[in-house]
Design a protein around this motif. Structure first.
Motif, mmCIF file in Angstrom:
data_model
loop_
_atom_site.group_PDB
_atom_site.id
_atom_site.type_symbol
_atom_site.label_atom_id
_atom_site.label_comp_id
_atom_site.label_asym_id
_atom_site.label_seq_id
_atom_site.Cartn_x
_atom_site.Cartn_y
_atom_site.Cartn_z
ATOM 1 N N VAL A 182 -25.782 -9.277 -33.982
ATOM 2 C CA VAL A 182 -26.159 -8.023 -34.013
ATOM 3 C C VAL A 182 -25.333 -7.189 -33.055
ATOM 4 C CG1 VAL A 182 -27.605 -6.213 -34.131
ATOM 5 C CG2 VAL A 182 -28.334 -8.195 -35.435
ATOM 6 N N LEU B 252 -26.496 2.745 -41.533
ATOM 7 C CA LEU B 252 -25.309 2.572 -40.795
ATOM 8 C C LEU B 252 -23.936 2.593 -41.428
ATOM 9 C CD1 LEU B 252 -24.360 1.388 -37.790
ATOM 10 C CD2 LEU B 252 -24.741 -0.952 -38.892
ATOM 11 N N ILE B 253 -23.877 2.026 -42.726
ATOM 12 C CA ILE B 253 -22.858 2.402 -43.500
ATOM 13 C C ILE B 253 -22.442 3.635 -44.279
ATOM 14 C CG2 ILE B 253 -21.776 1.537 -45.876
ATOM 15 C CD1 ILE B 253 -21.842 -0.741 -43.652
ATOM 16 N N VAL C 266 -30.175 1.853 -35.424
ATOM 17 C CA VAL C 266 -30.389 0.397 -35.371
ATOM 18 C C VAL C 266 -31.008 0.044 -34.017
ATOM 19 C CG1 VAL C 266 -29.297 -1.859 -35.292
ATOM 20 C CG2 VAL C 266 -28.348 -0.224 -36.823
ATOM 21 N N ALA D 234 -19.468 -1.890 -38.387
ATOM 22 C CA ALA D 234 -20.832 -1.462 -39.026
ATOM 23 C C ALA D 234 -20.972 -2.388 -40.165
ATOM 24 C CB ALA D 234 -20.523 -0.266 -39.759
ATOM 25 N N ILE D 235 -19.935 -3.115 -40.838
ATOM 26 C CA ILE D 235 -20.108 -3.988 -42.156
ATOM 27 C C ILE D 235 -20.552 -5.239 -41.663
ATOM 28 C CG2 ILE D 235 -18.891 -5.296 -43.741
ATOM 29 C CD1 ILE D 235 -16.979 -2.742 -44.011
ATOM 30 N N LEU E 207 -27.992 -7.769 -39.292
ATOM 31 C CA LEU E 207 -29.386 -7.318 -39.343
ATOM 32 C C LEU E 207 -30.373 -7.962 -40.308
ATOM 33 C CD1 LEU E 207 -28.583 -3.669 -39.563
ATOM 34 C CD2 LEU E 207 -30.066 -4.746 -37.685
ATOM 35 N N SER F 52 -29.155 -0.681 -42.569
ATOM 36 C CA SER F 52 -27.932 -1.255 -43.134
ATOM 37 C C SER F 52 -27.275 -0.018 -44.045
ATOM 38 C CB SER F 52 -27.707 -2.074 -43.612
ATOM 39 O OG SER F 52 -27.960 -3.307 -43.373
ATOM 40 N N ALA G 156 -34.057 -4.247 -43.039
ATOM 41 C CA ALA G 156 -32.949 -4.456 -42.767
ATOM 42 C C ALA G 156 -31.973 -3.777 -43.654
ATOM 43 C CB ALA G 156 -32.419 -6.055 -42.919
ATOM 44 N N ALA G 157 -32.468 -3.569 -44.750
ATOM 45 C CA ALA G 157 -31.555 -2.706 -46.046
ATOM 46 C C ALA G 157 -31.734 -1.265 -45.725
ATOM 47 C CB ALA G 157 -32.404 -2.769 -47.155
ATOM 48 N N SER H 250 -24.300 -4.957 -40.630
ATOM 49 C CA SER H 250 -25.389 -4.902 -41.533
ATOM 50 C C SER H 250 -25.663 -6.285 -42.018
ATOM 51 C CB SER H 250 -24.660 -4.118 -42.779
ATOM 52 O OG SER H 250 -24.606 -2.701 -42.410
ATOM 53 N N GLY H 251 -24.848 -7.300 -41.906
ATOM 54 C CA GLY H 251 -25.140 -8.450 -42.366
ATOM 55 C C GLY H 251 -25.987 -9.434 -41.309
#
Length: 406
Positions: free
Chosen positions: A121, A184-185, A30, A95-96, A102, A181, A177-178, A99-100
């Motif tokens: 972020v 990250l997850i 990220v 992390a969750i 981003l 994410s 972004a996807a 993700s949103g």
């Protein structure tokens, strides 16, 4: 340290260093995308009149939020740890939420919304990062800190590379972004899954005490990261206004990719030495390569030459990262490690504020035009890196040496 404590420490099953560091890969992916390319590119898109100063505002706003968040989450997670809990909830929550945020960042349609998304972020990422920085002393014996630090340095470099590749090759903002994410997850689930079956090392609650060696490590680290963030923040503008690259955003992504991949090599070289030699010498060896590279950037006008210089700089920075983590684990108090690491990491978050603010002020004072501004910035970076390398020699030799030599 009592004999009983040492025996308990030796009997505990030790987590593997590589899985512990996987989450660092996702986090750094990220940052590799945002700090190296996207903050600058989005500033240019939404504030084209003065993109350099707009970038400074964006960077300062986000880093200020990051610093406060790390301290708060570090204190809370240390209290939880001292009562027998663990820090996994912070990793997952951060992390969750990141993700949103981003998706919010990459879909922002005004500069004001972009500032808010950047702050979001930073807060979410640092909910995870503050507690996560204590993962090595939580699970790894002190005499293995160098190897574990090498893994952290390597995954940081590889994560930065993954982020740079993503933002360079993936064009639709939502797709960027996807991908970030997913990285990250997936990385947080990998690390959390590994530590679920591992017992944490014994720890006693401790108060934060700013010993002279810790203060010197902080100052040295801060100076080094001021130099680093100046280079990272102004690379795109250097390629655009000095090298005259055809696609500065893509060129910046490639430079960061080369820098970070070679950084993984540097971390591997520095990591095993950090368990055997004076860590001050390792830090200075790495940063000598970086300083020389920054000077070389000032004379480079060919993109191929810039890429080669970036590779040398990356090796040097990777060597520094391995020794840096090892020094932090050795000097900071184990009983309040997340809080101490959060304070220690102000030497990273603070420069994210100081580097663009200081450079912007200097450029305004000197009335630098676009062709000169990146070169002034790089000169400031070289001075900061040299000062950080010199300052670390204030740390006593006994503290800087690994346990095997003391």
């Amino acid at each position: 340290m009592s004999i009983r404590w040492m025996i308990i420490n030796m009997r505990l099953p030790e987590a593997k260093a590589a899985p512990l560091a996987v989450f660092w890969f996702g986090l750094q992916a990220v940052w590799g995308a945002l700090l190296g390319v996207s903050l600058q590119a989005r500033s240019s898109q939404l504030h084209a009149v003065d993109s350099v100063l707009a970038y400074g505002i964006l960077a300062v706003s986000g880093a200020s939020a990051a610093a406060l968040t790390q301290i708060v989450t570090g204190i809370v997670s240390d209290r939880l740890r001292s009562r027998g809990g663990d820090r996994r909830v912070f990793f997952l929550t951060g992390a969750i939420a990141a993700s949103g945020c981003l998706f919010w960042f990459y879909s922002a349609s005004t500069f004001e919304v972009l500032i808010a998304a950047t702050i979001g972020v930073q807060i979410a990422m640092n909910v995870a990062i503050g507690p996560y920085q204590a993962i090595i002393p939580d699970y790894v014996a002190r005499n293995r800190a160098g190897i574990a630090s090498a893994w952290m340095g390597a995954t940081q470099s590889l994560g930065n590379a993954a982020g740079a590749i993503t933002v360079t090759l993936v064009r639709p903002p939502g797709a960027v972004a996807a991908v970030l994410s997913i990285l990250l997850i997936a990385s947080v689930l990998w690390t959390v899954g590994h530590i679920r079956s591992r017992e944490m090392r014994p720890v006693c609650a401790a108060k934060i005490e700013l010993l002279p060696s810790a203060a010197d490590l902080f100052i040295s680290r801060a100076l080094l990261y001021v130099g680093f963030y100046i280079i990272l923040g102004y690379m795109l503008f250097y390629l655009r206004d000095v090298v005259h690259a055809v696609d500065p955003a893509r060129g910046s992504g490639i430079v960061i990719l080369i820098f970070t991949v070679s950084g993984a090599l540097g971390a591997a070289l520095g990591g095993w030495r950090a368990d055997r030699f004076d860590r001050r010498l390792i830090v200075n060896t790495g940063n000598a390569l970086v300083v020389l590279s920054v000077v070389a950037f000032a004379f480079a006008r060919n993109p191929i030459a810039v890429d080669g210089i970036a590779a040398v700089a990356g090796v040097g920075w990777g060597i520094f990262l391995a020794a840096d983590w090892a020094l932090g684990c050795a000097i900071l108090p184990a009983g309040a490690m997340a809080t101490a690491m959060a304070l220690w990491n102000l030497a990273v978050a603070g420069p994210q504020v100081i580097a663009p603010a200081l450079t912007s002020a200097a450029l305004l004072a000197l009335h630098s035009n676009r062709a000169v501004a990146p070169l002034v910035a790089f000169a400031m970076a070289a001075c900061a890196l040299a000062a950080g390398s010199l300052w670390i020699w204030r740390i006593p030799r006994l503290v800087a040496q690994p346990d095997s030599l003391t």
